[in-house]
Motif scaffolding. Structure first.
Motif, PDB file in Angstrom:
ATOM      1  N   GLN A  28      38.537  51.377  61.073  1.00  0.00           N
ATOM      2  CA  GLN A  28      37.429  50.761  60.334  1.00  0.00           C
ATOM      3  C   GLN A  28      37.482  51.156  58.858  1.00  0.00           C
ATOM      4  O   GLN A  28      37.269  50.329  57.979  1.00  0.00           O
ATOM      5  N   ILE A  29      37.796  52.406  58.588  1.00  0.00           N
ATOM      6  CA  ILE A  29      37.930  52.854  57.200  1.00  0.00           C
ATOM      7  C   ILE A  29      39.044  52.089  56.506  1.00  0.00           C
ATOM      8  O   ILE A  29      38.902  51.652  55.358  1.00  0.00           O
ATOM      9  N   GLU A  30      40.161  51.894  57.205  1.00  0.00           N
ATOM     10  CA  GLU A  30      41.283  51.147  56.628  1.00  0.00           C
ATOM     11  C   GLU A  30      40.867  49.709  56.316  1.00  0.00           C
ATOM     12  O   GLU A  30      41.186  49.183  55.243  1.00  0.00           O
ATOM     13  N   ARG A  31      40.126  49.068  57.232  1.00  0.00           N
ATOM     14  CA  ARG A  31      39.651  47.702  56.978  1.00  0.00           C
ATOM     15  C   ARG A  31      38.686  47.675  55.795  1.00  0.00           C
ATOM     16  O   ARG A  31      38.756  46.789  54.942  1.00  0.00           O
ATOM     17  N   ASP A  32      37.791  48.662  55.732  1.00  0.00           N
ATOM     18  CA  ASP A  32      36.832  48.733  54.628  1.00  0.00           C
ATOM     19  C   ASP A  32      37.544  48.925  53.285  1.00  0.00           C
ATOM     20  O   ASP A  32      37.166  48.313  52.287  1.00  0.00           O
ATOM     21  N   LEU A  33      38.573  49.775  53.265  1.00  0.00           N
ATOM     22  CA  LEU A  33      39.324  49.997  52.026  1.00  0.00           C
ATOM     23  C   LEU A  33      40.066  48.733  51.598  1.00  0.00           C
ATOM     24  O   LEU A  33      40.111  48.416  50.395  1.00  0.00           O
ATOM     25  N   ALA A  34      40.622  48.013  52.555  1.00  0.00           N
ATOM     26  CA  ALA A  34      41.323  46.770  52.221  1.00  0.00           C
ATOM     27  C   ALA A  34      40.336  45.758  51.650  1.00  0.00           C
ATOM     28  O   ALA A  34      40.633  45.077  50.654  1.00  0.00           O
ATOM     29  N   GLU A  35      39.149  45.676  52.247  1.00  0.00           N
ATOM     30  CA  GLU A  35      38.124  44.752  51.744  1.00  0.00           C
ATOM     31  C   GLU A  35      37.672  45.172  50.343  1.00  0.00           C
ATOM     32  O   GLU A  35      37.506  44.324  49.451  1.00  0.00           O
ATOM     33  N   THR A  36      37.494  46.463  50.129  1.00  0.00           N
ATOM     34  CA  THR A  36      37.084  46.966  48.820  1.00  0.00           C
ATOM     35  C   THR A  36      38.148  46.667  47.766  1.00  0.00           C
ATOM     36  O   THR A  36      37.821  46.287  46.636  1.00  0.00           O
ATOM     37  N   ALA A  37      39.419  46.810  48.137  1.00  0.00           N
ATOM     38  CA  ALA A  37      40.502  46.511  47.203  1.00  0.00           C
ATOM     39  C   ALA A  37      40.478  45.035  46.811  1.00  0.00           C
ATOM     40  O   ALA A  37      40.646  44.701  45.627  1.00  0.00           O
ATOM     41  N   LEU A  38      40.251  44.155  47.786  1.00  0.00           N
ATOM     42  CA  LEU A  38      40.168  42.725  47.480  1.00  0.00           C
ATOM     43  C   LEU A  38      38.996  42.428  46.549  1.00  0.00           C
ATOM     44  O   LEU A  38      39.132  41.657  45.586  1.00  0.00           O
ATOM     45  N   LEU A  39      37.853  43.034  46.826  1.00  0.00           N
ATOM     46  CA  LEU A  39      36.685  42.820  45.971  1.00  0.00           C
ATOM     47  C   LEU A  39      36.937  43.334  44.553  1.00  0.00           C
ATOM     48  O   LEU A  39      36.545  42.694  43.583  1.00  0.00           O
ATOM     49  N   ALA A  40      37.606  44.478  44.448  1.00  0.00           N
ATOM     50  CA  ALA A  40      37.910  45.030  43.126  1.00  0.00           C
ATOM     51  C   ALA A  40      38.842  44.098  42.355  1.00  0.00           C
ATOM     52  O   ALA A  40      38.662  43.882  41.154  1.00  0.00           O
ATOM     53  N   GLU A  41      39.833  43.542  43.054  1.00  0.00           N
ATOM     54  CA  GLU A  41      40.740  42.592  42.388  1.00  0.00           C
ATOM     55  C   GLU A  41      39.986  41.347  41.934  1.00  0.00           C
ATOM     56  O   GLU A  41      40.219  40.845  40.825  1.00  0.00           O
ATOM     57  N   GLN A  42      39.088  40.856  42.756  1.00  0.00           N
ATOM     58  CA  GLN A  42      38.289  39.683  42.380  1.00  0.00           C
ATOM     59  C   GLN A  42      37.443  39.988  41.154  1.00  0.00           C
ATOM     60  O   GLN A  42      37.372  39.181  40.222  1.00  0.00           O
ATOM     61  N   ARG A  43      36.799  41.142  41.154  1.00  0.00           N
ATOM     62  CA  ARG A  43      35.946  41.524  40.013  1.00  0.00           C
ATOM     63  C   ARG A  43      36.774  41.678  38.752  1.00  0.00           C
ATOM     64  O   ARG A  43      36.350  41.284  37.664  1.00  0.00           O
ATOM     65  N   ALA A  44      37.968  42.239  38.889  1.00  0.00           N
ATOM     66  CA  ALA A  44      38.846  42.415  37.736  1.00  0.00           C
ATOM     67  C   ALA A  44      39.255  41.054  37.169  1.00  0.00           C
ATOM     68  O   ALA A  44      39.268  40.871  35.941  1.00  0.00           O
ATOM     69  N   ARG A  45      39.567  40.100  38.046  1.00  0.00           N
ATOM     70  CA  ARG A  45      39.929  38.757  37.555  1.00  0.00           C
ATOM     71  C   ARG A  45      38.751  38.101  36.852  1.00  0.00           C
ATOM     72  O   ARG A  45      38.896  37.464  35.802  1.00  0.00           O
ATOM     73  N   ILE A  46      37.542  38.276  37.399  1.00  0.00           N
ATOM     74  CA  ILE A  46      36.347  37.691  36.769  1.00  0.00           C
ATOM     75  C   ILE A  46      36.127  38.330  35.399  1.00  0.00           C
ATOM     76  O   ILE A  46      35.874  37.628  34.410  1.00  0.00           O
ATOM     77  N   LEU A  47      36.228  39.651  35.326  1.00  0.00           N
ATOM     78  CA  LEU A  47      36.036  40.331  34.051  1.00  0.00           C
ATOM     79  C   LEU A  47      37.097  39.913  33.034  1.00  0.00           C
ATOM     80  O   LEU A  47      36.783  39.692  31.859  1.00  0.00           O
ATOM     81  N   ASN A  48      38.337  39.810  33.483  1.00  0.00           N
ATOM     82  CA  ASN A  48      39.396  39.377  32.569  1.00  0.00           C
ATOM     83  C   ASN A  48      39.144  37.946  32.078  1.00  0.00           C
ATOM     84  O   ASN A  48      39.380  37.640  30.913  1.00  0.00           O
ATOM     85  N   ALA A  49      38.644  37.093  32.967  1.00  0.00           N
ATOM     86  CA  ALA A  49      38.356  35.709  32.562  1.00  0.00           C
ATOM     87  C   ALA A  49      37.213  35.700  31.553  1.00  0.00           C
ATOM     88  O   ALA A  49      37.224  34.894  30.603  1.00  0.00           O
ATOM     89  N   LEU A  50      36.223  36.554  31.706  1.00  0.00           N
ATOM     90  CA  LEU A  50      35.098  36.610  30.765  1.00  0.00           C
ATOM     91  C   LEU A  50      35.529  37.162  29.414  1.00  0.00           C
ATOM     92  O   LEU A  50      35.018  36.762  28.372  1.00  0.00           O
ATOM     93  N   ILE A  51      36.447  38.110  29.449  1.00  0.00           N
ATOM     94  CA  ILE A  51      36.903  38.737  28.209  1.00  0.00           C
ATOM     95  C   ILE A  51      37.802  37.801  27.427  1.00  0.00           C
ATOM     96  O   ILE A  51      37.737  37.733  26.197  1.00  0.00           O
ATOM     97  N   ASP A  52      38.658  37.058  28.115  1.00  0.00           N
ATOM     98  CA  ASP A  52      39.603  36.147  27.422  1.00  0.00           C
ATOM     99  C   ASP A  52      38.931  35.003  26.746  1.00  0.00           C
ATOM    100  O   ASP A  52      37.952  34.556  26.734  1.00  0.00           O
TER     101      ASP A  52
END
Length: 63
Positions: free
Chosen positions: A39-63
């Motif tokens: 369950q921890i492994e699944r949660d970490l994978a989900e968190t990594a995906l969310l972090a990547e999504q947030r990073a793409r959104i932030l990069n799109a806002l900054i550009d």
């Protein structure tokens, strides 16, 4: 099943039963721990995906 009146035989049988109970408890505990780690492994994978999504959104806002 009747226990033998011989104390040594009784002790041997009880020791074997206790060992079996300990093995079963240990197995259940290890299985539960594996489920928690999965369950921890699944949660970490989900968190990594969310972090990547947030990073793409932030990069799109900054550009």
């Amino acid at each position: 099943m009747e226990l033998s009146p011989d104390p040594l035989h009784r002790a041997t049988v009880l020791a074997a039963l206790l060992a079996l109970a300990l093995c079963l408890c240990t197995r259940r505990s290890l299985q539960a721990e594996k489920e928690r780690l999965d369950q921890i492994e699944r949660d970490l994978a989900e968190t990594a995906l969310l972090a990547e999504q947030r990073a793409r959104i932030l990069n799109a806002l900054i550009d």
